[in-house]
Design a protein around this motif. Structure first.
Motif, mmCIF file in Angstrom:
data_model
loop_
_atom_site.group_PDB
_atom_site.id
_atom_site.type_symbol
_atom_site.label_atom_id
_atom_site.label_comp_id
_atom_site.label_asym_id
_atom_site.label_seq_id
_atom_site.Cartn_x
_atom_site.Cartn_y
_atom_site.Cartn_z
ATOM 1 N N GLN A 3 90.437 -33.381 -24.497
ATOM 2 C CA GLN A 3 89.000 -33.598 -24.479
ATOM 3 C C GLN A 3 88.665 -34.741 -23.552
ATOM 4 O OE1 GLN A 3 88.074 -34.172 -28.714
ATOM 5 N NE2 GLN A 3 86.936 -32.257 -28.641
ATOM 6 N N LEU A 4 87.564 -34.584 -22.840
ATOM 7 C CA LEU A 4 87.023 -35.648 -22.009
ATOM 8 C C LEU A 4 85.706 -36.080 -22.639
ATOM 9 C CD1 LEU A 4 87.560 -34.183 -18.415
ATOM 10 C CD2 LEU A 4 89.119 -35.563 -19.785
ATOM 11 N N VAL A 5 85.571 -37.367 -22.894
ATOM 12 C CA VAL A 5 84.390 -37.865 -23.578
ATOM 13 C C VAL A 5 83.713 -38.915 -22.710
ATOM 14 C CG1 VAL A 5 83.487 -38.976 -25.634
ATOM 15 C CG2 VAL A 5 85.452 -37.413 -25.809
ATOM 16 N N GLU A 6 82.488 -38.607 -22.291
ATOM 17 C CA GLU A 6 81.710 -39.538 -21.473
ATOM 18 C C GLU A 6 80.893 -40.471 -22.350
ATOM 19 O OE1 GLU A 6 81.328 -35.468 -19.203
ATOM 20 O OE2 GLU A 6 81.173 -36.166 -21.272
ATOM 21 N N SER A 7 80.592 -41.634 -21.810
ATOM 22 C CA SER A 7 79.703 -42.583 -22.476
ATOM 23 C C SER A 7 79.058 -43.476 -21.424
ATOM 24 C CB SER A 7 80.468 -43.430 -23.499
ATOM 25 O OG SER A 7 81.469 -44.194 -22.860
ATOM 26 N N GLY A 8 77.989 -44.157 -21.834
ATOM 27 C CA GLY A 8 77.364 -45.121 -20.949
ATOM 28 C C GLY A 8 76.041 -44.694 -20.357
ATOM 29 N N GLY A 9 75.621 -43.471 -20.602
ATOM 30 C CA GLY A 9 74.343 -43.034 -20.058
ATOM 31 C C GLY A 9 73.179 -43.691 -20.771
ATOM 32 N N GLY A 10 71.976 -43.480 -20.245
ATOM 33 C CA GLY A 10 70.806 -44.042 -20.882
ATOM 34 C C GLY A 10 69.591 -43.972 -19.985
ATOM 35 N N LEU A 11 68.525 -44.634 -20.439
ATOM 36 C CA LEU A 11 67.273 -44.704 -19.698
ATOM 37 C C LEU A 11 67.165 -46.084 -19.068
ATOM 38 C CD1 LEU A 11 64.420 -43.754 -18.921
ATOM 39 C CD2 LEU A 11 63.652 -44.510 -21.182
ATOM 40 N N VAL A 12 67.039 -46.118 -17.747
ATOM 41 C CA VAL A 12 66.961 -47.385 -17.030
ATOM 42 C C VAL A 12 65.859 -47.317 -15.993
ATOM 43 C CG1 VAL A 12 69.397 -47.938 -17.381
ATOM 44 C CG2 VAL A 12 68.682 -46.693 -15.336
ATOM 45 N N GLN A 13 65.497 -48.480 -15.480
ATOM 46 C CA GLN A 13 64.497 -48.544 -14.413
ATOM 47 C C GLN A 13 65.185 -48.480 -13.050
ATOM 48 O OE1 GLN A 13 62.162 -52.091 -15.193
ATOM 49 N NE2 GLN A 13 60.576 -50.823 -16.139
ATOM 50 N N ALA A 14 64.443 -48.049 -12.078
ATOM 51 C CA ALA A 14 64.979 -47.975 -10.724
ATOM 52 C C ALA A 14 65.436 -49.351 -10.257
ATOM 53 C CB ALA A 14 63.924 -47.433 -9.771
ATOM 54 N N GLY A 15 66.558 -49.358 -9.551
ATOM 55 C CA GLY A 15 67.072 -50.595 -8.985
ATOM 56 C C GLY A 15 68.168 -51.260 -9.794
ATOM 57 N N VAL A 16 68.310 -50.863 -11.036
ATOM 58 C CA VAL A 16 69.324 -51.508 -11.874
ATOM 59 C C VAL A 16 70.650 -50.769 -11.756
ATOM 60 C CG1 VAL A 16 67.537 -52.287 -13.448
ATOM 61 C CG2 VAL A 16 68.822 -50.194 -13.962
ATOM 62 N N SER A 17 71.659 -51.297 -12.466
ATOM 63 C CA SER A 17 72.992 -50.715 -12.449
ATOM 64 C C SER A 17 73.347 -50.158 -13.824
ATOM 65 C CB SER A 17 74.029 -51.772 -12.058
ATOM 66 O OG SER A 17 73.773 -52.277 -10.764
ATOM 67 N N LYS A 85 68.187 -44.792 -8.424
ATOM 68 C CA LYS A 85 66.914 -44.246 -7.976
ATOM 69 C C LYS A 85 66.476 -43.139 -8.951
ATOM 70 C CE LYS A 85 68.466 -44.736 -3.174
ATOM 71 N NZ LYS A 85 68.709 -44.019 -1.900
ATOM 72 N N PRO A 86 65.190 -42.833 -8.993
ATOM 73 C CA PRO A 86 64.742 -41.738 -9.875
ATOM 74 C C PRO A 86 65.459 -40.425 -9.579
ATOM 75 C CG PRO A 86 62.867 -43.055 -9.182
ATOM 76 C CD PRO A 86 64.053 -43.569 -8.409
ATOM 77 N N GLU A 87 65.812 -40.185 -8.336
ATOM 78 C CA GLU A 87 66.507 -38.937 -8.001
ATOM 79 C C GLU A 87 67.947 -38.906 -8.479
ATOM 80 O OE1 GLU A 87 64.782 -40.955 -5.961
ATOM 81 O OE2 GLU A 87 65.717 -41.079 -3.956
ATOM 82 N N ASP A 88 68.435 -39.994 -9.051
ATOM 83 C CA ASP A 88 69.761 -39.998 -9.673
ATOM 84 C C ASP A 88 69.708 -39.463 -11.106
ATOM 85 O OD1 ASP A 88 70.389 -43.142 -8.078
ATOM 86 O OD2 ASP A 88 71.186 -41.184 -7.487
ATOM 87 N N THR A 89 68.499 -39.194 -11.585
ATOM 88 C CA THR A 89 68.346 -38.661 -12.932
ATOM 89 C C THR A 89 69.034 -37.312 -13.063
ATOM 90 O OG1 THR A 89 66.267 -39.828 -13.316
ATOM 91 C CG2 THR A 89 66.666 -37.844 -14.622
ATOM 92 N N ALA A 90 69.929 -37.208 -14.036
ATOM 93 C CA ALA A 90 70.712 -35.986 -14.231
ATOM 94 C C ALA A 90 71.604 -36.152 -15.448
ATOM 95 C CB ALA A 90 71.569 -35.697 -13.004
ATOM 96 N N VAL A 91 72.223 -35.067 -15.832
ATOM 97 C CA VAL A 91 73.338 -35.135 -16.772
ATOM 98 C C VAL A 91 74.604 -35.326 -15.942
ATOM 99 C CG1 VAL A 91 74.683 -33.959 -18.537
ATOM 100 C CG2 VAL A 91 72.191 -33.679 -18.459
ATOM 101 N N TYR A 92 75.363 -36.334 -16.262
ATOM 102 C CA TYR A 92 76.587 -36.653 -15.527
ATOM 103 C C TYR A 92 77.797 -36.139 -16.295
ATOM 104 C CZ TYR A 92 74.079 -39.450 -12.145
ATOM 105 O OH TYR A 92 73.233 -39.856 -11.125
ATOM 106 N N TYR A 93 78.641 -35.405 -15.580
ATOM 107 C CA TYR A 93 79.815 -34.795 -16.181
ATOM 108 C C TYR A 93 81.092 -35.384 -15.578
ATOM 109 C CZ TYR A 93 76.630 -31.169 -17.797
ATOM 110 O OH TYR A 93 75.602 -30.484 -18.397
ATOM 111 N N GLY A 116 79.085 -34.205 -20.986
ATOM 112 C CA GLY A 116 77.996 -34.752 -20.197
ATOM 113 C C GLY A 116 77.281 -35.894 -20.901
ATOM 114 N N THR A 117 76.724 -36.786 -20.091
ATOM 115 C CA THR A 117 75.918 -37.884 -20.604
ATOM 116 C C THR A 117 74.672 -38.003 -19.739
ATOM 117 O OG1 THR A 117 75.927 -40.245 -21.226
ATOM 118 C CG2 THR A 117 77.122 -39.660 -19.229
ATOM 119 N N GLN A 118 73.531 -38.165 -20.385
ATOM 120 C CA GLN A 118 72.246 -38.168 -19.675
ATOM 121 C C GLN A 118 71.985 -39.539 -19.056
ATOM 122 O OE1 GLN A 118 69.751 -35.607 -19.319
ATOM 123 N NE2 GLN A 118 68.909 -37.104 -17.876
#
Length: 123
Positions: A3-17, A85-93, A116-118
């Motif tokens: 199993q591969l388990v992702e973590s660390g996603g979330g809602l952030v503002q543009a420009g942050v890391s 950036k806003p265009e980086d919004t996605a589910v990351y796998y 995946g993580t949003q």
């Protein structure tokens, strides 16, 4: 079963890391990668890294902003995302391949996938 388990996603503002992590349950892999998929779009290659961590490959849209790394002792791969950036919004796998030094953007060469993580970037 691996199993591969992702973590660390979330809602952030543009420009942050943000840093994503992906941990494998039971083994190491020759190649790790990150892909992402935005609503209504195809899954897009983000980055890949070889077993030793010595070679990497990045998608054009993230070059210079994202960094992939791995910790073989922890069976974990990371994706450091800067200047989001806003265009980086996605589910990351997270993905892993049994092929040695497989740095291709072709998702057919990856044998294992996480759930995946949003990541949502607001403007």
């Amino acid at each position: 079963q691996v199993q591969l388990v992702e973590s660390g996603g979330g809602l952030v503002q543009a420009g942050v890391s943000l840093r994503l992590s992906c941990e494998a349950s039971s083994r190491t892999f020759n190649t790790w990668a990150w892909f992402r998929q935005a609503p209504g779009k195809e899954r897009e290659f983000v980055a890949a890294i070889t077993g030793s961590g010595g070679r990497t490959n990045y998608g054009n849209s993230v070059k210079g902003r994202f960094t992939i790394s791995r910790d073989n002792a922890e069976n974990t791969v990371y994706l450091q995302m800067n200047s989001l950036k806003p265009e980086d919004t996605a589910v990351y796998y997270c993905a892993a391949s049994n092929y040695r030094d497989y740095l291709s953007a072709n998702l057919n060469g990856y044998h294992y996938w996480g759930q995946g993580t949003q990541v949502t970037v607001s403007s």
